[in-house]
Write a protein that holds these residues in place. Structure first.
Motif, PDB file in Angstrom:
ATOM      1  N   ALA A  23       0.825  -1.202   0.000  1.00 33.94           N
ATOM      2  CA  ALA A  23       0.000   0.000   0.000  1.00 33.94           C
ATOM      3  C   ALA A  23       0.864   1.260   0.000  1.00 33.94           C
ATOM      4  CB  ALA A  23      -0.932   0.001   1.211  1.00 33.94           C
ATOM      5  N   ALA A  24       1.938   1.250   0.773  1.00 33.71           N
ATOM      6  CA  ALA A  24       2.838   2.410   0.817  1.00 33.71           C
ATOM      7  C   ALA A  24       3.485   2.642  -0.544  1.00 33.71           C
ATOM      8  CB  ALA A  24       3.909   2.204   1.885  1.00 33.71           C
ATOM      9  N   GLY A  26       2.292   1.667  -3.479  1.00 33.91           N
ATOM     10  CA  GLY A  26       1.230   2.114  -4.383  1.00 33.91           C
ATOM     11  C   GLY A  26       0.895   3.588  -4.194  1.00 33.91           C
ATOM     12  N   LYS A  27       0.828   4.025  -2.945  1.00 37.79           N
ATOM     13  CA  LYS A  27       0.539   5.441  -2.670  1.00 37.79           C
ATOM     14  C   LYS A  27       1.640   6.335  -3.221  1.00 37.79           C
ATOM     15  CE  LYS A  27      -2.294   4.874   1.436  1.00 37.79           C
ATOM     16  NZ  LYS A  27      -2.389   5.083   2.892  1.00 37.79           N
ATOM     17  N   CYS A  28       2.874   5.889  -3.110  1.00 37.44           N
ATOM     18  CA  CYS A  28       3.993   6.674  -3.627  1.00 37.44           C
ATOM     19  C   CYS A  28       3.892   6.820  -5.142  1.00 37.44           C
ATOM     20  CB  CYS A  28       5.316   6.017  -3.236  1.00 37.44           C
ATOM     21  SG  CYS A  28       6.764   6.914  -3.814  1.00 37.44           S
ATOM     22  N   VAL A  30       1.164   6.474  -7.048  1.00 34.30           N
ATOM     23  CA  VAL A  30      -0.042   7.211  -7.430  1.00 34.30           C
ATOM     24  C   VAL A  30       0.079   8.700  -7.128  1.00 34.30           C
ATOM     25  CG1 VAL A  30      -2.510   7.456  -6.898  1.00 34.30           C
ATOM     26  CG2 VAL A  30      -1.542   5.199  -7.279  1.00 34.30           C
ATOM     27  N   ALA A  31       0.891   9.055  -6.167  1.00 29.52           N
ATOM     28  CA  ALA A  31       1.035  10.462  -5.790  1.00 29.52           C
ATOM     29  C   ALA A  31       1.446  11.330  -6.974  1.00 29.52           C
ATOM     30  CB  ALA A  31       2.050  10.600  -4.662  1.00 29.52           C
ATOM     31  N   TYR A  33       1.682   9.900 -10.511  1.00 26.89           N
ATOM     32  CA  TYR A  33       1.685   8.847 -11.525  1.00 26.89           C
ATOM     33  C   TYR A  33       1.904   9.343 -12.954  1.00 26.89           C
ATOM     34  CZ  TYR A  33      -3.105  10.113 -12.745  1.00 26.89           C
ATOM     35  OH  TYR A  33      -4.224  10.788 -13.154  1.00 26.89           O
ATOM     36  N   CYS A  41      10.269   5.815  -6.228  1.00 24.91           N
ATOM     37  CA  CYS A  41       9.797   5.254  -4.961  1.00 24.91           C
ATOM     38  C   CYS A  41      10.703   4.101  -4.532  1.00 24.91           C
ATOM     39  CB  CYS A  41       8.354   4.781  -5.112  1.00 24.91           C
ATOM     40  SG  CYS A  41       7.205   6.106  -5.530  1.00 24.91           S
ATOM     41  N   GLU A  44      10.332   2.808  -0.826  1.00 28.89           N
ATOM     42  CA  GLU A  44       9.124   2.011  -0.616  1.00 28.89           C
ATOM     43  C   GLU A  44       9.224   0.653  -1.313  1.00 28.89           C
ATOM     44  OE1 GLU A  44       9.255   5.160  -1.515  1.00 28.89           O
ATOM     45  OE2 GLU A  44       8.053   6.293  -0.083  1.00 28.89           O
TER      46      GLU A  44
END
Length: 59
Positions: A23-24, A26-28, A30-31, A33, A41, A44
């Motif tokens: 999840a971490a 993925g968030k990185c 998507v922040a 993208y 990232c 992560e």
């Protein structure tokens, strides 16, 4: 069929244990993208990779 675990099953079980790290990562991604670049990232990703490798060793 033998009792041998297929590699994809081992991968699935190991990755299921790393949901927080996934999840971490993925968030990185998507922040920002629209401008993903190499090593964006990396921190992560390395945490996710280390989690997966540790989980895979336990299986």
């Amino acid at each position: 069929m033998s009792g041998r675990v297929r590699p994809i099953e081992k991968f699935a079980k190991a990755t299921a244990q790393c949901s927080v790290e996934a999840a971490a990562y993925g968030k990185c991604i998507v922040a920002d993208y629209q401008s993903v670049h190499k090593d964006m990232c990396a921190k992560e990703f390395m945490r996710l990779k280390d989690c997966y490798l540790a989980a895979a060793k336990k299986l």
